[in-house]
Write a protein that holds these residues in place. Structure first.
Motif, short mmCIF file in Angstrom:
data_model
loop_
_atom_site.label_atom_id
_atom_site.label_comp_id
_atom_site.label_asym_id
_atom_site.label_seq_id
_atom_site.Cartn_x
_atom_site.Cartn_y
_atom_site.Cartn_z
N LEU A 1 12.67 49.76 56.19
CA LEU A 1 11.26 49.38 56.27
C LEU A 1 10.92 48.75 57.62
O LEU A 1 9.87 49.00 58.21
CB LEU A 1 10.91 48.41 55.13
N ARG B 1 -2.32 55.09 57.69
CA ARG B 1 -1.41 56.16 58.11
C ARG B 1 -0.23 56.26 57.14
O ARG B 1 0.22 55.25 56.61
CB ARG B 1 -0.86 55.85 59.51
N HIS C 1 5.58 56.05 52.90
CA HIS C 1 5.09 54.68 52.90
C HIS C 1 3.73 54.66 53.59
O HIS C 1 3.55 55.29 54.62
CB HIS C 1 6.07 53.78 53.64
N LYS D 1 3.74 57.45 56.55
CA LYS D 1 4.99 57.82 57.20
C LYS D 1 5.94 58.37 56.13
O LYS D 1 6.22 57.69 55.13
CB LYS D 1 5.59 56.58 57.86
N LYS E 1 0.40 42.87 63.95
CA LYS E 1 -0.13 43.75 62.92
C LYS E 1 -0.91 44.93 63.51
O LYS E 1 -0.68 46.07 63.14
CB LYS E 1 -1.05 42.95 61.99
N LEU F 1 10.63 51.36 60.21
CA LEU F 1 9.40 52.09 59.97
C LEU F 1 8.20 51.33 60.54
O LEU F 1 7.35 51.89 61.24
CB LEU F 1 9.28 52.27 58.47
N GLN F 2 8.14 50.07 60.26
CA GLN F 2 7.04 49.23 60.74
C GLN F 2 7.04 49.19 62.27
O GLN F 2 5.99 49.36 62.90
CB GLN F 2 7.20 47.78 60.24
N SER G 1 5.76 52.17 64.13
CA SER G 1 4.34 52.49 63.98
C SER G 1 3.48 51.68 64.95
O SER G 1 2.26 51.84 64.99
CB SER G 1 3.90 52.21 62.55
N LEU H 1 0.98 52.71 55.69
CA LEU H 1 0.83 51.55 56.56
C LEU H 1 -0.51 50.89 56.32
O LEU H 1 -1.41 51.48 55.71
CB LEU H 1 0.96 51.98 58.02
N TYR H 2 -0.65 49.68 56.80
CA TYR H 2 -1.87 48.88 56.57
C TYR H 2 -3.15 49.60 57.01
O TYR H 2 -4.22 49.37 56.48
CB TYR H 2 -1.78 47.54 57.31
#
Lengths: 229, 229
Positions: A143, B72, B66, B74, A227, A146-147, A150, B68-69
């Motif tokens: 995770l 998007r 997943h 992934k 964020k 992944l974050q 992005s 995203l905020y």
DNA sequence: CGCGGCTTTGATGTTCATCAAGTAAAGTGG
DNA sequence: CCACTTTACTTGATGAACATCAAAGCCGCG
């Protein structure tokens, strides 16, 4: 690296790692483990080494990294005390796919893997708790990556500053255990850009920083960049 | 989604997934599982759902992704028959962190998680084999992501074409189960660039492709791009 | 048959890596 | 302990890789 031995039954870490083992099991395990200490910079495991031990950190800090075919190194994880540092490979592979080295003076408890597997087979409670902890760890890595991927560069830098402040040091002010180059390897960017962005953050009064020391000044802004950057 | 039941003891998949369970255990498990079938596009699990089942694919193909905020998506993994599709979260979390949907008509066996945990506790052999399989899966995801991220766009496209040819279809010629957009979400790039690069590969006679069908023409070149691109 | 989503191509702009070059810091050997 | 080498850090200038924007054709579906 130096080795020494200790009494597992009286070990402070027993509750945290092997809480579901009884005295008998702990004592039988005791002869199949070694406590090793490493100096900052020491290599604990090299990619390609045979896997025959299960590691967890008692004190210190380590990085797990993978070397690509062209020699570039990618840092996969930073592990703190109580973490199992072996990633998952220990239960699925015969040779290490990652190298591990000490970012700080570090004490590692190395338990014979064969013996661990024996106990897994005989103690289901332990098996389940191990499964849970290892799962959580791998999930976190997936995770987190992944974050990070992005985000733009500024967001990545903000993200790891917060990560160090919250998850590793629990302080708004700390000394980075990584070089600029290593930060770059952790969050997929160039050393130059790590430096540039840290400089920008300093100029914008978001953090204060001299050499490797970091102090978070504007927490809100940092979180916002982490964020949305 | 439709449900139906089947006899676990006679199940073809028993050997592959639950080989270390005896007749008694299998039969006791049988009442705590459900076989479900999904149509292409159906959502099997949504992020945030409560975790109370352990899934594996009997037939078909699914994607784990997943959100995203910022909305998007992934794609984290493409799972094929016999894969445990629940990732790791099942053993460490109470709510799903990933969504899962069917890329093709798919049959999933859903086993009550509580029951699985009971069996783990009572059957160490099973616990170990589960640990091994789950570890391997997570390790694969971590390493695959690492490799992909180290490459330029052409390399990523080449990499996943080879992945589909070798790991999923075992053929040099196949029909992609993903849209261009989904490929983009899998390998971190834009839809436009997925299209552009596939077009380039066609022009360069590295692959042939009409709509979603892909045929590898120049294997050597493709592998070289996958490695060094 | 028209609407929305998927696909495609081209033009433009931004983000980021690379290159270069210089300073500071940290080991290393005599 | 000092010259020496190497490694880490820093800044600016340039260019490449890639995302974004725009516009049009295509296809499936209600």
């Amino acid at each position: 690296m130096t080795e020494n031995n200790c009494n597992c039954e009286a070990c402070d870490y027993r509750m945290l790692v092997f809480e579901s083992l009884n005295s008998l099991e702990i004592n039988s395990l005791c002869n199949f483990k070694q406590e090793k200490t490493y100096k900052k910079g020491d290599i604990i495991v090299s990619e390609g080494d045979k896997i025959d031990e299960f590691f967890y950190i008692k004190t210190g800090l380590v990085k797990t990294y993978h070397t690509l075919y062209d020699g570039r190194e990618k840092i996969v994880n930073i592990a703190t005390p109580m973490d199992y540092i072996s990633l998952l490979s220990v239960f699925s592979e015969t040779y290490h796919k990652y190298s591990i080295s000490a970012l700080d003076d570090t004490t590692v408890c190395c338990v014979n893997l064969h013996k661990i597997k024996e106990i897994i087979k005989s103690n289901g409670e332990f098996a389940l708790s191990l499964l849970e902890r290892i799962s959580k760890n791998a999930d976190k890595i997936i995770l987190q990556n992944l974050q990070l991927n992005s985000k733009h560069l500024r967001g990545r830098i903000a993200y790891i500053i917060i990560l160090f402040a919250d998850k590793i040091y629990n302080k708004e002010s700390f000394v980075l255990p990584l070089s600029r180059k290593e930060i770059a390897q952790l969050i997929d960017m160039t050393t130059e850009n790590v430096i540039r962005i840290i400089s920008e953050f300093k100029k914008d009064k978001i953090i204060a920083s001299v050499n490797k020391s970091i102090k978070v000044l504007d927490r809100k802004k940092l979180e916002q960049i982490a964020k949305h950057g």
